[in-house]
Design a protein around this motif. Structure first.
Motif, PDB file in Angstrom:
ATOM      1  N   PHE A   1       0.887  -1.288  -0.059  1.00 29.84           N
ATOM      2  CA  PHE A   1       0.069   0.104   0.001  1.00 29.84           C
ATOM      3  C   PHE A   1       0.883   1.130   0.137  1.00 29.84           C
ATOM      4  CE2 PHE A   1      -2.534   3.074   2.317  1.00 29.84           C
ATOM      5  CZ  PHE A   1      -3.605   3.291   1.402  1.00 29.84           C
ATOM      6  N   ALA A   2       0.711   2.043  -0.946  1.00 25.79           N
ATOM      7  CA  ALA A   2       1.657   3.292  -1.385  1.00 25.79           C
ATOM      8  C   ALA A   2       1.277   4.271  -0.322  1.00 25.79           C
ATOM      9  CB  ALA A   2       1.811   3.456  -2.710  1.00 25.79           C
ATOM     10  N   THR A   3       2.063   5.353   0.235  1.00 18.56           N
ATOM     11  CA  THR A   3       1.423   6.192   1.371  1.00 18.56           C
ATOM     12  C   THR A   3       2.344   7.252   0.819  1.00 18.56           C
ATOM     13  OG1 THR A   3       3.046   5.884   3.120  1.00 18.56           O
ATOM     14  CG2 THR A   3       1.040   4.520   3.075  1.00 18.56           C
ATOM     15  N   GLY A   4       1.681   8.660   1.188  1.00 12.94           N
ATOM     16  CA  GLY A   4       2.606   9.776   1.204  1.00 12.94           C
ATOM     17  C   GLY A   4       3.452   9.859   2.496  1.00 12.94           C
ATOM     18  N   ILE A   5       4.150  10.594   2.606  1.00 12.69           N
ATOM     19  CA  ILE A   5       5.359  10.979   3.750  1.00 12.69           C
ATOM     20  C   ILE A   5       4.963  12.252   4.086  1.00 12.69           C
ATOM     21  CG2 ILE A   5       7.274  10.507   4.807  1.00 12.69           C
ATOM     22  CD1 ILE A   5       8.052   8.825   2.587  1.00 12.69           C
ATOM     23  N   THR A   6       4.998  12.518   5.806  1.00 14.18           N
ATOM     24  CA  THR A   6       4.818  13.670   6.237  1.00 14.18           C
ATOM     25  C   THR A   6       5.985  13.729   7.605  1.00 14.18           C
ATOM     26  OG1 THR A   6       3.342  12.925   8.166  1.00 14.18           O
ATOM     27  CG2 THR A   6       2.406  13.781   6.100  1.00 14.18           C
TER      28      THR A   6
ATOM     29  N   CYS B   1       6.439  10.797   9.459  1.00 12.46           N
ATOM     30  CA  CYS B   1       5.122   9.690   9.749  1.00 12.46           C
ATOM     31  C   CYS B   1       4.499   9.553   8.598  1.00 12.46           C
ATOM     32  CB  CYS B   1       4.137  10.640  10.505  1.00 12.46           C
ATOM     33  SG  CYS B   1       2.614   9.941  10.791  1.00 12.46           S
ATOM     34  N   GLN B   2       4.187   8.113   8.072  1.00 13.97           N
ATOM     35  CA  GLN B   2       3.290   7.954   7.011  1.00 13.97           C
ATOM     36  C   GLN B   2       2.152   7.771   7.109  1.00 13.97           C
ATOM     37  OE1 GLN B   2       6.013   3.943   6.404  1.00 13.97           O
ATOM     38  NE2 GLN B   2       4.009   3.637   5.175  1.00 13.97           N
ATOM     39  N   SER B   3       1.823   7.457   8.298  1.00 18.68           N
ATOM     40  CA  SER B   3       0.248   7.191   8.494  1.00 18.68           C
ATOM     41  C   SER B   3      -0.335   8.478   9.156  1.00 18.68           C
ATOM     42  CB  SER B   3       0.317   6.211   9.744  1.00 18.68           C
ATOM     43  OG  SER B   3       1.107   6.793  11.046  1.00 18.68           O
TER      44      SER B   3
ATOM     45  N   ALA C   1      -3.828  10.846   7.536  1.00 20.97           N
ATOM     46  CA  ALA C   1      -4.998  11.098   6.748  1.00 20.97           C
ATOM     47  C   ALA C   1      -5.940  11.879   7.111  1.00 20.97           C
ATOM     48  CB  ALA C   1      -5.756   9.574   6.656  1.00 20.97           C
TER      49      ALA C   1
ATOM     50  N   LEU D   1       6.452   9.561  -2.143  1.00 13.41           N
ATOM     51  CA  LEU D   1       5.623   8.534  -1.764  1.00 13.41           C
ATOM     52  C   LEU D   1       6.778   7.382  -1.229  1.00 13.41           C
ATOM     53  CD1 LEU D   1       3.715   7.977  -5.105  1.00 13.41           C
ATOM     54  CD2 LEU D   1       3.044   9.167  -3.082  1.00 13.41           C
TER      55      LEU D   1
ATOM     56  N   HIS E   1       6.823   2.960  -1.105  1.00 16.85           N
ATOM     57  CA  HIS E   1       6.117   1.793  -1.544  1.00 16.85           C
ATOM     58  C   HIS E   1       7.103   0.806  -1.349  1.00 16.85           C
ATOM     59  CE1 HIS E   1       5.051  -1.116  -4.559  1.00 16.85           C
ATOM     60  NE2 HIS E   1       3.909  -1.028  -3.940  1.00 16.85           N
TER      61      HIS E   1
END
Length: 198
Positions: free
Chosen positions: A54-59, A74-76, A78, A187, A189
Motif C-alpha cells: 500500500f503506497a503512502t505519502g510521507i509527512t 510519519c507515513q500514517s 490521513a 511516496l 512503497h
C-alpha cells in the motif's frame, strides 16, 4: 445523521455552541499495547511485507514545546472529517518524540514533496538533532514548526488520542492549512521512496 441532528439542535438553541476545548493528550496511557490472548497468528515480517504494497505519502509531524522544536517522520497520516475539519496520524507508543507533541498540545503536519527524501530520513532518526540545518518558521495559529519548501502543511490542535494496539491514534482539529498549486508528492512503497512518473 448525528451531525445533522446536532446542527438542528444548535440552530434552535438546544445545544451549547461554545467552541470545544482540546482534550489533553496523555503521552502514554497506562495500558499494555497488546495482551497475549489478543495476538493473531500473523508473522510480523509477513504483515509488514504485505501492507508494504500500500503506497503512502510521507509527512513530518512537528511541534514546539518548552524544550524547543520536535518532530518525526510519519507515513500514517490521513484526513478524517470535513465538518469539523479533522486529520489523524498514528505514532508508536514507544516514540520519544510523542510525549513532547502531547505536552505541546498542538502540531503541524508537513507534507513532503518528491525531492524531500533526505528531509524524511533526517526526521526518521531517533536521538539525533533532527532540526540541524533545517529551515522552518512558525505555523500561523499554533506556532508549530512549518518546514521550508514543503508543498503543503496543516496546523492543528490535538483533539483526541486513542489507543490502537502498539500505536496511538491522534486526532487533530485543523486550525490553518496551506499548499502550493503544483509539485509532486514523496511516496513510500515497499520500503523505498518513489514519485509519480508522467
Amino acid at each position: 445523521m448525528a451531525a445533522t441532528v446536532v446542527r438542528y439542535l444548535r440552530s434552535v438553541g438546544a445545544v451549547a455552541t461554545a467552541p470545544a476545548e482540546p482534550v489533553e493528550a496523555l503521552p502514554r496511557p497506562d495500558l499494555r499495547a497488546v495482551r497475549d490472548d489478543e495476538r493473531l497468528p500473523v508473522d510480523p515480517a509477513e504483515f509488514r511485507g504485505v501492507l508494504g504494497h500500500f503506497a503512502t505519502g510521507i509527512t513530518v509531524v512537528t511541534a514546539q514545546d518548552g524544550d524547543g522544536p520536535a518532530g518525526f517522520a510519519c507515513q500514517s497520516f490521513a484526513s478524517l472529517s470535513l465538518d469539523p475539519p479533522l486529520v489523524v496520524f498514528m505514532v508508536g507508543r514507544t516514540s520519544t518524540t510523542w510525549p513532547r507533541i502531547a505536552r505541546a498540545g498542538t502540531f503541524c503536519v508537513n507534507i513532503l514533496g518528491a525531492a524531500q527524501g533526505p528531509l524524511c530520513r533526517a526526521f526518521a532518526v531517533s536521538g539525533a538533532d533532527k532540526f540541524a540545518g533545517v529551515d522552518f518558521d512558525a505555523a500561523p495559529v499554533t506556532g508549530s514548526p512549518r518546514l521550508a519548501g514543503v508543498p503543503a502543511w496543516v496546523d492543528c490542535r490535538i483533539q483526541n488520542v486513542h489507543t490502537g494496539g502498539d500505536h496511538l491514534i491522534v486526532v487533530g482539529r485543523v486550525e490553518a492549512l496551506g499548499g502550493t498549486a503544483d509539485g509532486e508528492p514523496l511516496l513510500f512503497h515497499r520500503g523505498r521512496f518513489g514519485h509519480f512518473t508522467p
